[in-house]
Design an enzyme around this catalytic site. Structure first.
Site, PDB file in Angstrom:
ATOM      1  N   ASP A 182       0.829  -1.214   0.000  1.00  0.00           N
ATOM      2  CA  ASP A 182       0.000   0.000   0.000  1.00  0.00           C
ATOM      3  C   ASP A 182       0.856   1.254   0.000  1.00  0.00           C
ATOM      4  O   ASP A 182       0.379   2.329   0.369  1.00  0.00           O
ATOM      5  CB  ASP A 182      -0.961  -0.007   1.193  1.00  0.00           C
ATOM      6  CG  ASP A 182      -2.067   1.029   1.041  1.00  0.00           C
ATOM      7  OD1 ASP A 182      -2.383   1.376  -0.104  1.00  0.00           O
ATOM      8  OD2 ASP A 182      -2.594   1.505   2.058  1.00  0.00           O
ATOM      9  N   ASP A 220      -2.587  -5.419  -5.273  1.00  0.00           N
ATOM     10  CA  ASP A 220      -1.920  -4.121  -5.421  1.00  0.00           C
ATOM     11  C   ASP A 220      -0.408  -4.208  -5.580  1.00  0.00           C
ATOM     12  O   ASP A 220       0.239  -3.197  -5.843  1.00  0.00           O
ATOM     13  CB  ASP A 220      -2.184  -3.189  -4.225  1.00  0.00           C
ATOM     14  CG  ASP A 220      -3.648  -2.875  -4.045  1.00  0.00           C
ATOM     15  OD1 ASP A 220      -4.385  -2.932  -5.031  1.00  0.00           O
ATOM     16  OD2 ASP A 220      -4.055  -2.568  -2.922  1.00  0.00           O
ATOM     17  N   ASP A 372     -15.294   0.200   4.241  1.00  0.00           N
ATOM     18  CA  ASP A 372     -14.091   0.888   3.783  1.00  0.00           C
ATOM     19  C   ASP A 372     -13.626   1.920   4.799  1.00  0.00           C
ATOM     20  O   ASP A 372     -12.566   2.514   4.642  1.00  0.00           O
ATOM     21  CB  ASP A 372     -14.359   1.600   2.458  1.00  0.00           C
ATOM     22  CG  ASP A 372     -14.747   0.635   1.348  1.00  0.00           C
ATOM     23  OD1 ASP A 372     -14.297  -0.514   1.387  1.00  0.00           O
ATOM     24  OD2 ASP A 372     -15.500   1.047   0.445  1.00  0.00           O
TER      25      ASP A 372
END
Length: 393
Positions: A182, A220, A372
């Site tokens: 991240d 990611d 989220d």
């Protein structure tokens, strides 16, 4: 995997605009986050959060942070109960209208693990009027199991606890411990170094067993690698290629998929070039790619994008793609909305039989109903949000 995908948007978008993307005037895109509280057999005891992914649409990409990390469940240790906090029974004022429940869902061969936040909530709230719909449309569906804690001493046993209990069904596992994950954002963490990560993957692979299993390798890790220096990016890609080879060598029946972001992020050719460097074009490392993890793009858009990436990648013809359909039933929200956006809906139920060429599966990689960070704490199961997704409202 974040934990494909996205697992995007508000507070993260603000932070990232000021930091990394100040010179770029962009906005962040979605993919999921892995993270924090508890969840499908928490592979970690870490915190849920969001990532930022760059859109590459012309004229100017818009950035949306990734939705909060599917709470990596505190790894399923056979002898140790997950430390994920159990949700307290929620108080509801007005009883919502409850649509007619769907028929019993078919998993089409996918394994539904019995330890998750949504199941905890269902068991603790038998009288909640939202419970029947949440149970039938979310809790009863197979979903991914995230492993986001750097725990080399116990990771093999925690993975084995899932694979050994899956019977004839196919579990979906998400290793999420790459260093600098991240890019230091809300889902930051992972192994202290790539050498340590390689050893962690060795132990992860030791728990795979010999039956078929789907591995969503590091959400990611490829699409969100542009924050790294060229040297660090090359080192990460080499480590991901080793990881794929290690997983395949440990279990030849493992299907390993690599991070292709999603259709609103990098162009297919750009993503394919990075994937090739990470080993995704090699049959020794990879079985294909995953897209839309924790994002909202339609299955049609993701299918077209995935096929374009695979064509540009140039790997074996047998390589396919898996798409995260957990929250894409109504497509992507308006630009800039990423944090539990209103009006989203569950997408196609998880299945290994899509009927679409080169699309191997529709999976629920992001855990539906886990916030989220706006409707609830990031990574926590939020019944109001789950009910909205189940009803499409």
């Amino acid at each position: 995997m974040a934990g494909h995908r996205a697992q995007r948007r508000a507070q993260r978008a603000a932070r990232r605009r000021t930091a990394r993307h100040q010179a770029i005037s962009a906005a962040a895109s979605v993919v999921v986050a892995i993270g924090a509280a508890a969840g499908l057999i928490s592979a970690a005891e870490g915190g849920g959060e969001q990532h930022e992914a760059r859109r590459t649409e012309t004229p100017e990409p818009t950035l949306e942070p990734l939705p909060a990390v599917p709470t990596p469940s505190s790894s399923p240790s056979p002898s140790k109960k997950s430390k994920s906090p159990k949700p307290k029974p929620s108080k509801t004022s007005a009883a919502p209208k409850t649509p007619r429940p769907d028929p019993a869902p078919k998993s089409n061969g996918l394994y539904r693990h019995g330890d998750s936040q949504v199941l905890d909530w269902v068991r603790a709230n038998r009288n909640d009027p939202r419970r029947p719909l949440i149970e039938q449309r979310i809790a009863d569906r197979p979903a991914a199991v995230w492993f986001a804690e750097y725990n080399p001493d116990v990771i093999a046993s925690r993975v084995r606890a899932v694979t050994s209990s899956s019977g004839g069904k196919v579990p979906v596992l998400v290793p999420y411990a790459i260093p600098d994950r991240d890019c230091g954002g809300a889902s930051q963490g992972g192994a202290p170094s790539l050498g340590a990560y390689d050893r962690w993957i060795d132990q992860f692979a030791a728990g795979l067993g010999s039956r078929e299993v789907v591995v969503i390798l590091e959400p990611d890790a490829v699409a969100l690698s542009d924050c790294l220096s060229a040297a660090d990016r090359s080192a990460r890609f080499a480590s991901l290629a080793r990881a794929g080879r290690t997983l395949h060598a440990a279990n030849p029946n493992a299907k390993v998929y690599y991070d292709a972001g999603h259709s609103g992020w990098h162009p297919a050719a750009t993503q394919a070039a990075a994937l090739r460097k990470a080993g995704a074009a090699s049959a020794a490392s990879s079985d294909g790619i995953f897209t839309n993890v924790s994002n909202f793009h339609t299955t049609a858009d993701e299918t077209a994008y995935a096929r374009s990436v695979l064509a540009a990648l140039g790997g074996p013809a047998s390589h396919g793609a898996v798409i995260d359909t957990s929250r894409n039933g109504n497509g992507a929200p308006a630009a800039g909305q990423w944090c539990d956006p209103a009006g989203r809906k569950l997408g196609q139920p998880p299945t290994l039989s899509t009927g679409a060429s080169r699309i191997d599966a529709y999976l629920w990689i992001k855990l539906p109903g886990e916030s989220d960070g706006c409707k609830g704490a990031a990574g926590s199961f939020t019944p109001d949000y789950a009910y909205e997704l189940a009803t499409g409202g």
